[in-house]
Design a protein around this motif. Structure first.
Motif, PDB file in Angstrom:
ATOM      1  N   THR A 247       0.836  -1.197   0.000  1.00  0.00           N
ATOM      2  CA  THR A 247       0.000   0.000   0.000  1.00  0.00           C
ATOM      3  C   THR A 247       0.868   1.243   0.000  1.00  0.00           C
ATOM      4  O   THR A 247       1.973   1.257   0.561  1.00  0.00           O
ATOM      5  CB  THR A 247      -0.940   0.053   1.223  1.00  0.00           C
ATOM      6  OG1 THR A 247      -0.157   0.175   2.420  1.00  0.00           O
ATOM      7  CG2 THR A 247      -1.811  -1.185   1.296  1.00  0.00           C
ATOM      8  N   VAL A 248       0.348   2.303  -0.618  1.00  0.00           N
ATOM      9  CA  VAL A 248       0.996   3.610  -0.624  1.00  0.00           C
ATOM     10  C   VAL A 248      -0.059   4.665  -0.340  1.00  0.00           C
ATOM     11  O   VAL A 248      -1.265   4.407  -0.463  1.00  0.00           O
ATOM     12  CB  VAL A 248       1.688   3.913  -1.976  1.00  0.00           C
ATOM     13  CG1 VAL A 248       2.775   2.896  -2.258  1.00  0.00           C
ATOM     14  CG2 VAL A 248       0.677   3.948  -3.107  1.00  0.00           C
ATOM     15  N   ASN A 249       0.398   5.842   0.015  1.00  0.00           N
ATOM     16  CA  ASN A 249      -0.526   6.946   0.259  1.00  0.00           C
ATOM     17  C   ASN A 249      -1.195   7.372  -1.034  1.00  0.00           C
ATOM     18  O   ASN A 249      -0.543   7.493  -2.075  1.00  0.00           O
ATOM     19  CB  ASN A 249       0.234   8.125   0.874  1.00  0.00           C
ATOM     20  CG  ASN A 249      -0.688   9.206   1.360  1.00  0.00           C
ATOM     21  OD1 ASN A 249      -1.323   9.901   0.575  1.00  0.00           O
ATOM     22  ND2 ASN A 249      -0.768   9.360   2.665  1.00  0.00           N
ATOM     23  N   THR A 250      -2.491   7.620  -0.967  1.00  0.00           N
ATOM     24  CA  THR A 250      -3.238   7.982  -2.170  1.00  0.00           C
ATOM     25  C   THR A 250      -2.732   9.267  -2.806  1.00  0.00           C
ATOM     26  O   THR A 250      -2.861   9.471  -4.008  1.00  0.00           O
ATOM     27  CB  THR A 250      -4.749   8.109  -1.842  1.00  0.00           C
ATOM     28  OG1 THR A 250      -5.229   6.815  -1.460  1.00  0.00           O
ATOM     29  CG2 THR A 250      -5.548   8.578  -3.041  1.00  0.00           C
ATOM     30  N   GLY A 251      -2.124  10.147  -2.028  1.00  0.00           N
ATOM     31  CA  GLY A 251      -1.649  11.408  -2.577  1.00  0.00           C
ATOM     32  C   GLY A 251      -0.471  11.271  -3.523  1.00  0.00           C
ATOM     33  O   GLY A 251      -0.139  12.215  -4.253  1.00  0.00           O
ATOM     34  N   ALA A 252       0.169  10.103  -3.555  1.00  0.00           N
ATOM     35  CA  ALA A 252       1.338   9.920  -4.422  1.00  0.00           C
ATOM     36  C   ALA A 252       0.931   9.842  -5.891  1.00  0.00           C
ATOM     37  O   ALA A 252      -0.114   9.279  -6.234  1.00  0.00           O
ATOM     38  CB  ALA A 252       2.080   8.649  -4.013  1.00  0.00           C
ATOM     39  N   ASP A 253       1.763  10.400  -6.770  1.00  0.00           N
ATOM     40  CA  ASP A 253       1.536  10.312  -8.222  1.00  0.00           C
ATOM     41  C   ASP A 253       2.087   8.970  -8.708  1.00  0.00           C
ATOM     42  O   ASP A 253       3.291   8.750  -8.744  1.00  0.00           O
ATOM     43  CB  ASP A 253       2.254  11.472  -8.924  1.00  0.00           C
ATOM     44  CG  ASP A 253       2.056  11.443 -10.440  1.00  0.00           C
ATOM     45  OD1 ASP A 253       1.280  10.585 -10.928  1.00  0.00           O
ATOM     46  OD2 ASP A 253       2.672  12.267 -11.128  1.00  0.00           O
ATOM     47  N   LEU A 254       1.167   8.086  -9.098  1.00  0.00           N
ATOM     48  CA  LEU A 254       1.553   6.720  -9.438  1.00  0.00           C
ATOM     49  C   LEU A 254       1.644   6.464 -10.936  1.00  0.00           C
ATOM     50  O   LEU A 254       1.974   5.350 -11.350  1.00  0.00           O
ATOM     51  CB  LEU A 254       0.539   5.729  -8.834  1.00  0.00           C
ATOM     52  CG  LEU A 254       0.361   5.770  -7.310  1.00  0.00           C
ATOM     53  CD1 LEU A 254      -0.700   4.756  -6.897  1.00  0.00           C
ATOM     54  CD2 LEU A 254       1.671   5.493  -6.604  1.00  0.00           C
TER      55      LEU A 254
END
Length: 444
Positions: free
Chosen positions: A354-361
């Motif tokens: 999981t990663v923070n939703t705010g990251a540009d993926l």
């Protein structure tokens, strides 16, 4: 001697400062040192004023109005008003300079946001003095706080273990009667530049003071009865956890509980100073104590937290079966994009994380799909059991039995290397139900 730390909401206006002063007076025989954050939303207002200044406009009306009205409402004397006005004039001059060069460097930004804490300690100390309790304000550097020059995220230098006791020696040995009010969050580097200590900076100020001075305990004051078994907004039956370890408290903070920031626990852990989480509206309640290790029999689960709005990434590649560089290659892609991972579970050919939703993926996902099948699922929540993982079999058995009855199926499971947490990932719309179900299974 104790250290008492109050956050911005605790000193948001004149009424709240009066309340904080009443708490400090109740503990004055303990010889407190007080650490304060900026009042209310002052830091946000300062940053907004900086944006305006870069655009050529100087406006500190929000900051001026709050602090002038607060000082007036508290009936502060001429000296306190002069100290406040002097800082406001300095702030205006700084913003004027920013507006002329149309630029805000990291160093200037730290100088700018320092005004919030510097104003709050002057007002609060003056009010306590006015109430008949001797008090003195300290900008952090006058209390021995020296940092490196990593502006916006500075680290304290090792010599603070000596400079803090030297700066506050008179209070420590009892010859100084005035209670110190110290600015949280800020310091100065060796060149004399103001720095900020980054996330959890005010917590770090409090724990460093307590550790360096050998305080009896460090108190952080909230609006709840200490550390709770769950968020009371989700679980009405949430109970106070009387005792947690530093390690458990750090995991709780990482996974959403508002206690001390994990980086701030290092000084008190090194010095063996306990931290107590207290309720500013229930000052006689003991609250929760954070210590090095437990003693006696305890419940296997201490608390349950939830972090919402995470993104789950599933990565599967049969081509990489047995390949020693599979995980290294994946992690390098995350490093390349400067994206941090929260929780992770792996097998021979797959990785879920999981990663923070705010990251540009966008770029990351494209890179991952070049080596593996990649599926991205947004709107996920991480529900974490802070527990004794030595009993993980029985904990998981009870947890999954309870979840099965409610037809809740986690999409991922991860046990932390610290052995004090087990995390489950589920859809956002199931998070609250999952927390309530687990809380009922372990605490009700």
């Amino acid at each position: 001697m104790i250290v008492m730390k109050f956050g911005g909401s605790s000193v948001a206006d004149a009424e709240r400062i009066r309340h904080v002063a009443s708490i400090i007076k109740a503990y004055k025989d303990k010889r407190p040192i007080v650490v304060l954050s900026a009042m209310g939303d002052t830091t946000d207002h300062l940053l907004a004023a900086a944006d305006e200044a870069v655009a050529g406009r100087v406006d500190i009306s929000c900051v001026e109005t709050l602090h002038r009205q607060t000082a007036a409402a508290l009936g502060l004397g001429e000296k306190a008003l002069k100290d406040t006005e002097s800082l406001l004039c300095e702030l205006h001059a700084l913003l004027t300079g920013i507006s002329m060069i149309r630029e805000l460097t990291k160093r200037t930004r730290d100088y700018l946001v320092s005004f919030g804490e510097r104003l709050s300690v002057r007002i609060a100390a003056a009010f306590l003095e006015q109430e008949g309790v001797p008090a003195r304000f300290y900008d952090a550097w006058d209390a021995g706080f020296i940092s490196d020059s990593a502006f916006m995220n500075a680290e304290l230098c090792d010599e603070v273990w000596n400079t803090i006791p030297e700066a506050l020696a008179a209070y420590k040995n009892g010859t100084q009667k005035e209670i110190p009010f110290v600015t949280g969050f800020i310091a100065k580097d060796k060149k004399g530049n103001i720095t900020t200590l980054g996330r959890g900076g005010s917590d770090l100020t409090a724990t460093m003071l307590g550790a360096a001075l050998g305080a009896e305990e460090i108190q952080t004051w909230k609006d709840v009865d200490g550390i709770l078994t769950a968020d009371p907004r989700i679980v009405a039956q949430a109970k106070t956890v009387p005792l947690v370890t530093y390690e458990e408290a750090a995991e709780l903070a990482y996974f959403g509980a508002q206690i001390l920031h994990p980086r701030s626990m290092a000084p008190c852990r090194k010095a063996g100073i306990p931290v107590r989480v207290k309720n500013s509206y229930n000052i006689d309640f003991k609250g929760s104590l954070v210590v090095e290790k437990h003693e006696g029999e305890l419940s296997p689960v201490r608390a349950i937290t939830a972090v919402k709005n995470s993104t789950l990434i599933d990565i599967v590649s049969t081509r990489m079966l047995g390949a020693s560089g599979f995980l290294a290659h994946i992690f390098n892609l995350f490093l390349k994009r400067d994206i941090s991972i929260d929780v992770i579970a792996t097998s021979e050919v797959s990785v879920s994380l999981t990663v923070n939703t705010g990251a540009d993926l966008s770029g990351l996902v494209e890179d991952l799909r070049g080596i593996a099948e990649t599926q991205v699922k947004t709107n996920r929540s991480i529900v974490t059991l802070i527990c004794d993982a030595a009993h993980s079999s029985s904990i998981l058995a009870s947890a999954f039995a309870a979840l099965a009855k409610e037809n809740i199926n986690p999409e991922m499971i991860s046990q932390g290397a610290s052995k004090v947490n087990v995390s489950l990932v589920c859809a956002n719309n199931l998070a609250d139900k999952t927390v309530r179900t687990l809380h009922a299974a372990f605490f009700e």
